[in-house]
Write a protein that holds these residues in place. Structure first.
Motif, short mmCIF file in Angstrom:
data_model
loop_
_atom_site.label_atom_id
_atom_site.label_comp_id
_atom_site.label_asym_id
_atom_site.label_seq_id
_atom_site.Cartn_x
_atom_site.Cartn_y
_atom_site.Cartn_z
N HIS A 275 0.81 -1.21 0.00
CA HIS A 275 0.00 0.00 0.00
C HIS A 275 0.85 1.26 0.00
CE1 HIS A 275 -3.10 -2.86 0.88
NE2 HIS A 275 -2.61 -3.12 2.08
N ARG A 276 2.00 1.20 -0.59
CA ARG A 276 2.86 2.38 -0.61
C ARG A 276 2.61 3.18 -1.86
NH1 ARG A 276 8.61 1.82 2.27
NH2 ARG A 276 7.95 0.61 4.08
N HIS A 277 2.87 4.49 -1.74
CA HIS A 277 2.67 5.38 -2.88
C HIS A 277 3.76 5.15 -3.90
CE1 HIS A 277 2.75 9.13 -5.20
NE2 HIS A 277 1.46 9.17 -4.95
N PRO A 278 3.44 5.02 -5.19
CA PRO A 278 4.46 4.76 -6.20
C PRO A 278 5.39 5.94 -6.36
CG PRO A 278 2.36 5.23 -7.24
CD PRO A 278 2.10 5.11 -5.78
N THR A 279 6.61 5.63 -6.71
CA THR A 279 7.60 6.67 -6.92
C THR A 279 8.05 6.64 -8.36
OG1 THR A 279 9.33 5.15 -6.23
CG2 THR A 279 8.40 6.58 -4.53
N GLY A 280 8.96 7.54 -8.69
CA GLY A 280 9.49 7.58 -10.04
C GLY A 280 8.48 8.11 -11.02
N ASN A 281 8.20 7.32 -12.06
CA ASN A 281 7.28 7.74 -13.11
C ASN A 281 5.85 7.27 -12.86
OD1 ASN A 281 9.44 8.87 -14.50
ND2 ASN A 281 9.92 6.91 -15.51
N GLY A 282 5.54 6.81 -11.67
CA GLY A 282 4.19 6.35 -11.36
C GLY A 282 3.23 7.51 -11.30
N TRP A 362 1.34 11.14 5.60
CA TRP A 362 1.86 9.78 5.70
C TRP A 362 1.53 8.98 4.45
CZ3 TRP A 362 4.96 6.67 8.34
CH2 TRP A 362 4.76 5.29 8.28
N LYS A 363 0.31 9.14 3.95
CA LYS A 363 -0.08 8.44 2.74
C LYS A 363 0.54 9.06 1.49
CE LYS A 363 -2.67 5.12 4.12
NZ LYS A 363 -2.24 3.74 3.85
N LEU A 364 0.74 10.36 1.53
CA LEU A 364 1.19 11.07 0.33
C LEU A 364 2.68 10.85 0.06
CD1 LEU A 364 0.21 13.00 -1.88
CD2 LEU A 364 0.86 14.90 -0.41
N ARG A 365 3.51 10.92 1.12
CA ARG A 365 4.94 10.82 0.86
C ARG A 365 5.76 10.26 2.03
NH1 ARG A 365 8.08 14.74 3.16
NH2 ARG A 365 6.96 16.36 4.32
N HIS A 366 5.34 10.49 3.27
CA HIS A 366 6.21 10.18 4.40
C HIS A 366 6.33 8.68 4.67
CE1 HIS A 366 8.51 10.75 7.99
NE2 HIS A 366 7.56 10.26 8.79
N LYS A 367 5.39 7.89 4.17
CA LYS A 367 5.42 6.45 4.44
C LYS A 367 6.66 5.81 3.87
CE LYS A 367 2.45 2.39 4.23
NZ LYS A 367 1.15 1.85 3.82
N GLU A 368 7.12 6.32 2.75
CA GLU A 368 8.33 5.74 2.13
C GLU A 368 9.60 6.23 2.79
OE1 GLU A 368 8.57 6.09 -2.03
OE2 GLU A 368 6.87 4.78 -2.42
N GLY A 369 9.58 7.46 3.33
CA GLY A 369 10.81 8.01 3.89
C GLY A 369 10.97 7.83 5.37
N CYS A 370 9.94 7.33 6.05
CA CYS A 370 10.01 7.18 7.50
C CYS A 370 10.80 5.93 7.85
CB CYS A 370 8.60 7.11 8.09
SG CYS A 370 8.57 7.05 9.89
N ALA A 371 11.86 6.12 8.60
CA ALA A 371 12.71 4.99 9.02
C ALA A 371 12.98 5.13 10.51
CB ALA A 371 14.02 4.99 8.24
N PRO A 372 12.76 4.08 11.29
CA PRO A 372 12.98 4.18 12.75
C PRO A 372 14.46 4.33 13.06
CG PRO A 372 12.47 1.93 12.12
CD PRO A 372 12.26 2.76 10.89
N VAL A 373 14.75 5.14 14.04
CA VAL A 373 16.12 5.35 14.51
C VAL A 373 16.12 5.18 16.02
CG1 VAL A 373 16.83 6.85 12.64
CG2 VAL A 373 15.74 7.84 14.64
#
Length: 403
Positions: A275-282, A362-373
């Motif tokens: 359920h992630r938002h497509p990147t690149g040319n999507g 979160w749905k628009l863009r942050h879901k792909e960039g969120c990484a736990p630290v």
């Protein structure tokens, strides 16, 4: 011509006598009226000329002057409500004096659409401020809300901005009700103790009743988390599904949405892994209903939000020292004090003014960039979550939205 005794005057003498009498009367009348002493024939000719001249002037009169003011105001109301930019309305005001006066009528200004007074941040000036204030003073709720947001967040005139938003909220304008709810949730313009969660929930519920999508989403999260209201997970999920359904309906109702209808209801597991938002040319969109196979385009932001985003971008992306902006690109709100907005408890790289903005981003863009630290440090060098509001769990919010 005969006398009483039956005698006849010569014909030439009678004509001369009539002319002499007519000349005397004409001369006397002209003298009384202040006109030059002219002959009767010449005077009649002058009167005919004046009559011809006045007739020609009447024929040359513009028919626009004969239109009643009510009809012109009705036409100007249609124009102001359908204008695509401020220049469309201003060019009409510059046409003539009558249109300038009637165009500034309170009824015309109150019916104007947001695009009529959509001033850009790079063109902001005192004259633009006065131009927008004309519409707000006429009772235009869109103008009251837009000017209120600009004054509250950009010009930092908290009292005047909040009063203008309240004026729009009294007229049941849903975006104003939701913005006041966000102010109550965060205690914006004051201290942390100025938060009023119950008032925020009440304002949010009123905006949700009017069909505001962000208010529905915010109210759903409040019910699920028990934030300012008694916890009710089932009811909260119902509000979240209703918000997503309304958003989908709003997109489907637009004929010029830019995407073919098949792309909204097509399911492609390779394009939406987990359920992630497509990147690149999507395709660009916000798959809020990805569980149901719908790729909904991102909603269009309000003109006030676009103005604030441009305003703070010109000023380096911040409203002051240590004050952060909402990470959702369609919001534009700024902190009024340090650590006012919530920060993602997973990565700590983003912060949001509300749960609705956090869920949408979160749905628009942050879901792909969120990484736990293990440990992240804020701007002031303090580790951990913000002391004001704590963090926001992005993974838990994912479950709330997709349900």
């Amino acid at each position: 011509m005969r006398t009483r005794r039956g005698l006849s005057y010569p014909r030439g003498a009678a004509v001369n006598a009539c002319d002499t009498a007519a000349g005397k009367r004409t001369a006397t009348t002209s003298y009384k009226r202040g006109r030059p002493d002219i002959a009767a024939g010449d005077y009649l000719v002058c009167r005919k000329k004046n009559r011809l001249i006045s007739t020609q002037k009447t024929r040359e009169t513009d028919l626009f002057d004969s239109l009643p003011d009510d009809l012109v105001i009705s036409i100007l109301c249609k124009l102001s409500s359908s204008a695509s930019c401020p220049s469309d309305f201003i060019n009409v005001l510059l046409t003539c004096k009558r249109l300038n006066g009637l165009g500034l009528h309170s009824l015309v200004l109150s019916k104007a659409s947001p695009k009529t007074f959509a001033v850009k941040a790079k063109n902001w000036s005192d004259s633009a401020h006065r131009f927008l204030k004309l519409f707000a003073d006429a009772g235009n709720v869109e103008a009251c809300y837009t000017l209120g947001m600009i004054r509250f967040y950009c010009l930092q005139n908290r009292g005047s901005g909040a009063s203008l938003m309240a004026k729009a909220a009294i007229s049941s304008y849903a975006p104003a009700l939701y913005s006041l709810a966000v102010i109550q949730f965060n205690g914006s313009g004051g201290s942390k103790s100025d938060k009023d969660l119950r008032a925020g929930v009440a304002l949010c519920a009123r905006a949700a009743f009017l069909g505001h999508i962000d208010a529905l989403r915010e109210l759903g999260h409040c019910l699920q988390d028990g934030y300012g209201v008694r916890q009710n997970v089932t009811e909260g999920r119902r509000f979240l599904v209703q918000a997503n359904a309304r958003e989908l309906a709003a997109v489907l109702s637009k004929h010029n949405s830019g995407l073919p209808s098949r792309t909204w209801f097509s399911w492609n597991p390779h394009a939406h892994p987990n359920h992630r938002h497509p990147t690149g040319n999507g395709p660009s969109g916000c798959p809020l209903l990805s569980d149901f196979g719908c790729n909904v385009p991102a909603p269009e932001s309000h003109p006030a939000s676009r103005f604030m985003t441009e305003w703070f971008a010109i000023r380096g992306g911040s409203s002051g020292s240590g004050l952060r902006l909402c990470s959702h690109t369609g919001c534009g709100r700024s902190e009024t004090r340090k650590h006012e907005f919530r920060r993602c408890s997973v990565c700590g790289a983003v912060n949001y003014c509300s749960r609705a903005c956090q869920a949408l981003d979160w749905k628009l863009r942050h879901k792909e960039g969120c990484a736990p630290v293990e440990r992240w440090v804020d701007e002031d060098g303090e580790g951990g979550a913000d002391g004001d509001d704590g963090g926001v769990d992005g993974d838990d919010d994912d479950v709330m939205i997709e349900s």
